[in-house]
Write a protein that holds these residues in place. Structure first.
Motif, PDB file in Angstrom:
ATOM      1  N   ARG A  13       0.935  -1.251  -0.212  1.00  0.00           N
ATOM      2  CA  ARG A  13      -0.039   0.029  -0.121  1.00  0.00           C
ATOM      3  C   ARG A  13       1.007   1.409   0.028  1.00  0.00           C
ATOM      4  O   ARG A  13       1.605   1.237   0.934  1.00  0.00           O
ATOM      5  CB  ARG A  13      -0.749   0.067   1.300  1.00  0.00           C
ATOM      6  N   LEU A  14       0.914   1.751  -1.115  1.00  0.00           N
ATOM      7  CA  LEU A  14       1.717   2.996  -1.374  1.00  0.00           C
ATOM      8  C   LEU A  14       1.024   4.481  -0.934  1.00  0.00           C
ATOM      9  O   LEU A  14       1.706   5.273  -0.213  1.00  0.00           O
ATOM     10  CB  LEU A  14       2.396   3.153  -2.732  1.00  0.00           C
ATOM     11  N   ASN A  15      -0.095   4.652  -1.173  1.00  0.00           N
ATOM     12  CA  ASN A  15      -0.859   5.982  -0.825  1.00  0.00           C
ATOM     13  C   ASN A  15      -0.819   5.942   0.363  1.00  0.00           C
ATOM     14  O   ASN A  15      -1.577   5.381   1.113  1.00  0.00           O
ATOM     15  CB  ASN A  15      -2.122   5.818  -1.784  1.00  0.00           C
ATOM     16  N   PRO A  16      -0.460   7.077   0.834  1.00  0.00           N
ATOM     17  CA  PRO A  16      -0.686   7.394   2.577  1.00  0.00           C
ATOM     18  C   PRO A  16      -2.047   8.006   2.762  1.00  0.00           C
ATOM     19  O   PRO A  16      -2.545   8.451   1.794  1.00  0.00           O
ATOM     20  CB  PRO A  16       0.320   8.451   2.798  1.00  0.00           C
ATOM     21  N   ALA A  17      -2.455   7.683   4.041  1.00  0.00           N
ATOM     22  CA  ALA A  17      -3.578   8.228   4.469  1.00  0.00           C
ATOM     23  C   ALA A  17      -3.588   9.669   4.285  1.00  0.00           C
ATOM     24  O   ALA A  17      -2.761  10.276   4.649  1.00  0.00           O
ATOM     25  CB  ALA A  17      -4.063   7.623   5.826  1.00  0.00           C
ATOM     26  N   MET A  18      -4.737  10.411   3.592  1.00  0.00           N
ATOM     27  CA  MET A  18      -4.873  11.933   3.446  1.00  0.00           C
ATOM     28  C   MET A  18      -5.913  12.348   4.206  1.00  0.00           C
ATOM     29  O   MET A  18      -7.007  11.701   4.374  1.00  0.00           O
ATOM     30  CB  MET A  18      -4.902  12.035   1.881  1.00  0.00           C
ATOM     31  N   LEU A  19      -5.750  13.692   4.333  1.00  0.00           N
ATOM     32  CA  LEU A  19      -6.828  14.763   5.014  1.00  0.00           C
ATOM     33  C   LEU A  19      -7.117  15.914   3.933  1.00  0.00           C
ATOM     34  O   LEU A  19      -6.181  16.172   3.294  1.00  0.00           O
ATOM     35  CB  LEU A  19      -6.299  15.185   6.321  1.00  0.00           C
ATOM     36  N   ALA A  20      -8.204  15.955   3.585  1.00  0.00           N
ATOM     37  CA  ALA A  20      -8.667  17.194   2.768  1.00  0.00           C
ATOM     38  C   ALA A  20      -8.776  18.466   3.234  1.00  0.00           C
ATOM     39  O   ALA A  20      -9.222  18.479   4.340  1.00  0.00           O
ATOM     40  CB  ALA A  20     -10.141  16.721   2.058  1.00  0.00           C
ATOM     41  N   ARG A 134      -6.353  15.751  14.185  1.00  0.00           N
ATOM     42  CA  ARG A 134      -6.324  14.828  13.125  1.00  0.00           C
ATOM     43  C   ARG A 134      -5.076  14.748  12.268  1.00  0.00           C
ATOM     44  O   ARG A 134      -4.556  13.938  11.627  1.00  0.00           O
ATOM     45  CB  ARG A 134      -7.526  15.019  12.180  1.00  0.00           C
ATOM     46  N   TYR A 135      -4.254  16.003  12.504  1.00  0.00           N
ATOM     47  CA  TYR A 135      -2.848  16.292  11.991  1.00  0.00           C
ATOM     48  C   TYR A 135      -1.776  15.131  12.938  1.00  0.00           C
ATOM     49  O   TYR A 135      -0.975  15.995  13.487  1.00  0.00           O
ATOM     50  CB  TYR A 135      -2.451  17.782  11.952  1.00  0.00           C
TER      51      TYR A 135
END
Length: 227
Positions: A13-20, A134-135
């Motif tokens: 799994r390459l895509n890191p968890a992201m926040l918008a 959340r950061y």
């Protein structure tokens, strides 16, 4: 009634968890802070996504293994050969330079077909203010930003999607002098996020530290087409 052997090639799994972070007008800086945080400034940012935490050792190792880039080396938090130490898979990777971090972003973009880069200083601060708890991981290590460092940057930045100065001004640190890149977030024991969200630091792009890692921004297609 036959039993068939099925081989499944699992991809990491390459895509890191992201926040918008939505497009909008925000304020950065601190009129009561250090001189390089003043004056506070209104900025307009296009929508973007930012990783919930710093890039961990586990993902950075895939980059090292595929590209042959030198593994992070250093006392205590460095790697043993080309492997991070046991129990540290999800800890932020440190002992990475700004050059290493930008090379990682280029590799991740090529591997995923998405557009990753370091956050600008404005994006980093706005996301930290807006996303709060959340950061994740803010305060565990400092984090590289895309921008050159200039203590007077807020006096002359453009208002929309400020990219930072075109060049860094010479600074001195630990016997080294020259232009440097911005680092944000604070290190160990520097108080809560609210108290340091506007704090600006700097370090030299080709050097590494035990308390310096990075997180990434994923650009949105609509935002890229507008800039």
């Amino acid at each position: 009634g036959e039993t068939l052997e099925v081989v499944v090639d699992l991809q990491p799994r390459l895509n890191p968890a992201m926040l918008a972070v939505p497009a909008g007008e925000y304020r950065r800086g601190n009129d009561r802070g250090a001189p390089d945080q003043r004056p506070s400034q209104r900025v307009y940012l296009s929508a973007f996504e930012i990783s919930t935490s710093e890039i961990p050792n586990s993902i950075y190792k895939l980059f090292v293994d595929e590209t042959g880039r030198a593994a992070p080396k250093g006392v205590s938090w460095g790697w043993a050969g080309d492997n991070f130490l046991p129990g540290r898979a999800e800890r932020p990777v440190v002992f990475v330079s700004w050059d290493d971090a930008t090379a990682f972003c280029a590799w991740l973009s090529a591997r995923t077909g998405l557009s990753y880069r370091l956050p600008t200083e404005a994006e980093w601060e706005v996301a930290a203010r807006l996303l709060g708890d959340r950061y994740d991981s803010v305060g565990s290590v400092w984090e590289w930003c895309l921008d050159w460092y200039d203590p007077r940057a807020y006096r002359k930045e453009r208002e929309k999607d400020p990219p930072g100065p075109a060049l860094g001004v010479p600074v001195k640190l630990a016997g080294v002098e020259g232009p440097a890149r911005v680092v944000r977030g604070g290190g160990y024991g520097r108080g809560n996020l609210v108290s340091r969200v506007a704090v600006r630091g700097f370090y030299f792009a080709d050097q590494v530290r035990a308390d310096l890692g990075f997180r990434v921004v994923r650009e949105l297609a609509a935002s890229r087409s507008q800039n």
